[in-house]
Scaffold this motif. Sequence first.
Motif, PDB file in Angstrom:
ATOM      1  N   ASP A 226       0.836  -1.194   0.000  1.00  0.00           N
ATOM      2  CA  ASP A 226       0.000   0.000   0.000  1.00  0.00           C
ATOM      3  C   ASP A 226       0.877   1.252   0.000  1.00  0.00           C
ATOM      4  OD1 ASP A 226       0.901   0.425   2.609  1.00  0.00           O
ATOM      5  OD2 ASP A 226      -0.975  -0.230   3.546  1.00  0.00           O
ATOM      6  N   GLN A 227       0.256   2.414   0.103  1.00  0.00           N
ATOM      7  CA  GLN A 227       1.001   3.666  -0.014  1.00  0.00           C
ATOM      8  C   GLN A 227       1.918   3.937   1.168  1.00  0.00           C
ATOM      9  OE1 GLN A 227      -2.652   5.954  -0.957  1.00  0.00           O
ATOM     10  NE2 GLN A 227      -1.574   6.661  -2.793  1.00  0.00           N
ATOM     11  N   SER A 228       1.693   3.225   2.282  1.00  0.00           N
ATOM     12  CA  SER A 228       2.588   3.380   3.432  1.00  0.00           C
ATOM     13  C   SER A 228       3.736   2.384   3.402  1.00  0.00           C
ATOM     14  CB  SER A 228       1.802   3.216   4.739  1.00  0.00           C
ATOM     15  OG  SER A 228       1.361   1.866   4.896  1.00  0.00           O
ATOM     16  N   GLY A 229       3.763   1.541   2.368  1.00  0.00           N
ATOM     17  CA  GLY A 229       4.834   0.564   2.238  1.00  0.00           C
ATOM     18  C   GLY A 229       4.554  -0.761   2.905  1.00  0.00           C
ATOM     19  N   GLN A 230       3.322  -0.961   3.412  1.00  0.00           N
ATOM     20  CA  GLN A 230       2.973  -2.217   4.064  1.00  0.00           C
ATOM     21  C   GLN A 230       2.493  -3.244   3.040  1.00  0.00           C
ATOM     22  OE1 GLN A 230       3.400  -2.943   7.409  1.00  0.00           O
ATOM     23  NE2 GLN A 230       4.513  -0.994   7.260  1.00  0.00           N
ATOM     24  N   PRO A 231       2.972  -4.487   3.122  1.00  0.00           N
ATOM     25  CA  PRO A 231       2.476  -5.520   2.210  1.00  0.00           C
ATOM     26  C   PRO A 231       1.051  -5.911   2.583  1.00  0.00           C
ATOM     27  CG  PRO A 231       3.986  -6.480   3.809  1.00  0.00           C
ATOM     28  CD  PRO A 231       4.013  -4.998   4.040  1.00  0.00           C
ATOM     29  N   ILE A 232       0.150  -5.903   1.605  1.00  0.00           N
ATOM     30  CA  ILE A 232      -1.249  -6.218   1.901  1.00  0.00           C
ATOM     31  C   ILE A 232      -1.776  -7.393   1.075  1.00  0.00           C
ATOM     32  CG2 ILE A 232      -1.767  -3.850   2.589  1.00  0.00           C
ATOM     33  CD1 ILE A 232      -3.273  -3.624  -0.138  1.00  0.00           C
ATOM     34  N   ASP A 233      -0.988  -7.889   0.148  1.00  0.00           N
ATOM     35  CA  ASP A 233      -1.455  -9.022  -0.649  1.00  0.00           C
ATOM     36  C   ASP A 233      -0.264  -9.835  -1.118  1.00  0.00           C
ATOM     37  OD1 ASP A 233      -3.042 -10.771  -2.238  1.00  0.00           O
ATOM     38  OD2 ASP A 233      -2.731  -9.505  -3.999  1.00  0.00           O
ATOM     39  N   PHE A 234      -0.330 -11.140  -0.874  1.00  0.00           N
ATOM     40  CA  PHE A 234       0.618 -12.068  -1.479  1.00  0.00           C
ATOM     41  C   PHE A 234      -0.195 -12.967  -2.397  1.00  0.00           C
ATOM     42  CE2 PHE A 234       2.647 -16.147  -1.920  1.00  0.00           C
ATOM     43  CZ  PHE A 234       3.941 -15.799  -2.254  1.00  0.00           C
ATOM     44  N   SER A 235       0.185 -13.035  -3.661  1.00  0.00           N
ATOM     45  CA  SER A 235      -0.587 -13.832  -4.616  1.00  0.00           C
ATOM     46  C   SER A 235       0.322 -14.779  -5.378  1.00  0.00           C
ATOM     47  CB  SER A 235      -1.333 -12.930  -5.603  1.00  0.00           C
ATOM     48  OG  SER A 235      -0.424 -12.178  -6.386  1.00  0.00           O
ATOM     49  N   ARG A 236      -0.286 -15.865  -5.827  1.00  0.00           N
ATOM     50  CA  ARG A 236       0.415 -16.848  -6.654  1.00  0.00           C
ATOM     51  C   ARG A 236      -0.513 -17.206  -7.812  1.00  0.00           C
ATOM     52  NH1 ARG A 236       4.565 -20.754  -6.302  1.00  0.00           N
ATOM     53  NH2 ARG A 236       4.138 -22.664  -7.466  1.00  0.00           N
ATOM     54  N   ALA A 237      -0.134 -16.768  -9.015  1.00  0.00           N
ATOM     55  CA  ALA A 237      -0.939 -17.007 -10.208  1.00  0.00           C
ATOM     56  C   ALA A 237      -0.227 -18.012 -11.105  1.00  0.00           C
ATOM     57  CB  ALA A 237      -1.166 -15.704 -10.968  1.00  0.00           C
ATOM     58  N   SER A 238      -0.919 -19.093 -11.447  1.00  0.00           N
ATOM     59  CA  SER A 238      -0.391 -20.112 -12.352  1.00  0.00           C
ATOM     60  C   SER A 238      -1.050 -19.911 -13.707  1.00  0.00           C
ATOM     61  CB  SER A 238      -0.689 -21.511 -11.810  1.00  0.00           C
ATOM     62  OG  SER A 238      -0.130 -21.674 -10.516  1.00  0.00           O
ATOM     63  N   VAL A 239      -0.231 -19.704 -14.735  1.00  0.00           N
ATOM     64  CA  VAL A 239      -0.730 -19.227 -16.020  1.00  0.00           C
ATOM     65  C   VAL A 239      -0.441 -20.232 -17.129  1.00  0.00           C
ATOM     66  CG1 VAL A 239      -0.691 -17.314 -17.679  1.00  0.00           C
ATOM     67  CG2 VAL A 239      -0.215 -16.874 -15.254  1.00  0.00           C
ATOM     68  N   ARG A 240      -1.454 -20.527 -17.933  1.00  0.00           N
ATOM     69  CA  ARG A 240      -1.272 -21.271 -19.176  1.00  0.00           C
ATOM     70  C   ARG A 240      -0.861 -20.278 -20.252  1.00  0.00           C
ATOM     71  NH1 ARG A 240      -5.535 -25.678 -21.192  1.00  0.00           N
ATOM     72  NH2 ARG A 240      -4.203 -25.285 -23.002  1.00  0.00           N
ATOM     73  N   THR A 241       0.412 -20.257 -20.605  1.00  0.00           N
ATOM     74  CA  THR A 241       0.870 -19.248 -21.557  1.00  0.00           C
ATOM     75  C   THR A 241       0.525 -19.594 -23.002  1.00  0.00           C
ATOM     76  OG1 THR A 241       3.067 -20.282 -21.584  1.00  0.00           O
ATOM     77  CG2 THR A 241       2.725 -18.428 -20.083  1.00  0.00           C
ATOM     78  N   ASP A 242      -0.048 -20.781 -23.247  1.00  0.00           N
ATOM     79  CA  ASP A 242      -0.574 -21.028 -24.588  1.00  0.00           C
ATOM     80  C   ASP A 242      -1.917 -20.338 -24.771  1.00  0.00           C
ATOM     81  OD1 ASP A 242      -1.716 -22.775 -22.705  1.00  0.00           O
ATOM     82  OD2 ASP A 242      -2.249 -24.244 -24.240  1.00  0.00           O
ATOM     83  N   ARG A 243      -2.495 -19.865 -23.668  1.00  0.00           N
ATOM     84  CA  ARG A 243      -3.763 -19.144 -23.739  1.00  0.00           C
ATOM     85  C   ARG A 243      -3.640 -17.696 -23.290  1.00  0.00           C
ATOM     86  NH1 ARG A 243      -8.281 -23.581 -21.641  1.00  0.00           N
ATOM     87  NH2 ARG A 243      -8.099 -24.919 -23.480  1.00  0.00           N
ATOM     88  N   LEU A 244      -2.625 -17.397 -22.505  1.00  0.00           N
ATOM     89  CA  LEU A 244      -2.462 -16.044 -21.983  1.00  0.00           C
ATOM     90  C   LEU A 244      -0.977 -15.754 -21.870  1.00  0.00           C
ATOM     91  CD1 LEU A 244      -4.335 -13.748 -20.936  1.00  0.00           C
ATOM     92  CD2 LEU A 244      -3.872 -14.580 -18.648  1.00  0.00           C
ATOM     93  N   ARG A 245      -0.467 -14.938 -22.772  1.00  0.00           N
ATOM     94  CA  ARG A 245       0.956 -14.604 -22.768  1.00  0.00           C
ATOM     95  C   ARG A 245       1.231 -13.572 -21.684  1.00  0.00           C
ATOM     96  NH1 ARG A 245       1.269 -12.999 -27.632  1.00  0.00           N
ATOM     97  NH2 ARG A 245       1.970 -14.959 -28.537  1.00  0.00           N
ATOM     98  N   VAL A 246       2.284 -13.780 -20.902  1.00  0.00           N
ATOM     99  CA  VAL A 246       2.668 -12.844 -19.846  1.00  0.00           C
ATOM    100  C   VAL A 246       3.765 -11.934 -20.367  1.00  0.00           C
ATOM    101  CG1 VAL A 246       3.618 -12.592 -17.524  1.00  0.00           C
ATOM    102  CG2 VAL A 246       2.089 -14.499 -18.041  1.00  0.00           C
ATOM    103  N   SER A 247       3.531 -10.626 -20.329  1.00  0.00           N
ATOM    104  CA  SER A 247       4.571  -9.661 -20.665  1.00  0.00           C
ATOM    105  C   SER A 247       4.770  -8.748 -19.471  1.00  0.00           C
ATOM    106  CB  SER A 247       4.196  -8.850 -21.912  1.00  0.00           C
ATOM    107  OG  SER A 247       3.022  -8.103 -21.686  1.00  0.00           O
ATOM    108  N   VAL A 248       5.959  -8.197 -19.339  1.00  0.00           N
ATOM    109  CA  VAL A 248       6.300  -7.380 -18.176  1.00  0.00           C
ATOM    110  C   VAL A 248       6.715  -5.992 -18.635  1.00  0.00           C
ATOM    111  CG1 VAL A 248       7.782  -7.152 -16.152  1.00  0.00           C
ATOM    112  CG2 VAL A 248       7.048  -9.422 -16.916  1.00  0.00           C
ATOM    113  N   ASP A 249       6.098  -4.975 -18.055  1.00  0.00           N
ATOM    114  CA  ASP A 249       6.412  -3.581 -18.349  1.00  0.00           C
ATOM    115  C   ASP A 249       7.079  -2.999 -17.112  1.00  0.00           C
ATOM    116  OD1 ASP A 249       6.510  -0.969 -19.137  1.00  0.00           O
ATOM    117  OD2 ASP A 249       4.358  -0.598 -18.937  1.00  0.00           O
ATOM    118  N   THR A 250       8.366  -2.704 -17.187  1.00  0.00           N
ATOM    119  CA  THR A 250       9.125  -2.235 -16.028  1.00  0.00           C
ATOM    120  C   THR A 250       9.539  -0.787 -16.218  1.00  0.00           C
ATOM    121  OG1 THR A 250       9.969  -4.452 -15.630  1.00  0.00           O
ATOM    122  CG2 THR A 250      11.157  -2.641 -14.591  1.00  0.00           C
TER     123      THR A 250
END
Length: 271
Positions: A226-250
């Motif tokens: 969050d805006q105070s720097g506290q972690p509020i969500d840990f997530s784990r997403a498993s992706v089928r990349t033959d159906r959904l390509r993952v790209s990263v914008d840094t």
Amino acid sequence: MSTLSLPLLDRTSTAPIWFQIMRAIEAEIAQGAWGPGDRLPSENELREHFSASRTSIRDALSRLESAGIISRQQGKGAFVERAQGPSAWTLPSAPSLLGEYSEDGRSALSSEILRAGIEPLPSWAAAVVGRDSPDGTGFVLERVRAVGSRTAVHVINYLPSRFAGVLPDLRDPRASLYAAIRNVAGVRIARMHRTIEAVAADRALAGLLEVEPGHPIVVVEAVAYDQSGQPIDFSRASVRTDRLRVSVDTGFDAGGISTETASGRYPSALR
């Protein structure tokens, strides 16, 4: 004897017959064996080739039609609409409605909630988001997400218990978790740290993502702050990349340093 070039069914596989047929046809279209406007083999030809029931053939064609890959015309057959490539899921450097839409803006990700409620957190998730919980519990949200009718992502979010109030807003299949957190709890995501790795799907995950056990899956683990720097969500997403390509914008700062990796504040070992 069939003269079709389609692969035969794997009778030892745990995957349903209709699913194997659907994937075989889908792969042939993606590889250019049939192009837009081409007529697919008839149901009888497919039945003979696969030694499958009419119900299995029709189930496979129905799912391809629902995904927009083919169309069916009564009395004429099934025709290719488009070659199906994976849609794109962009992970932007600034948090937004992550994964809500494909990059081309055409295929919204819909969600089905598998479980949601207050539960004991795994130790590695509790270390990140459960530090204020004396009993080690938190809000756990598990979903499968689809591009059109095609299951593409399995995701589990672990959050502090106070965010359980967002659940009613998530009953809409198109709802965004982070938008709900902002609207209900007044908390905005300020930044994220993500780790991306390839894994082999175990039997449970394979069943959820409609693949064979051992199929390669891309896993995106993320911690949202969050805006105070506290972690509020840990997530784990498993992706089928033959159906959904993952790209990263840094993003990068004025000195050319990645804004997501320069701070050194992210946990280095979550498990």
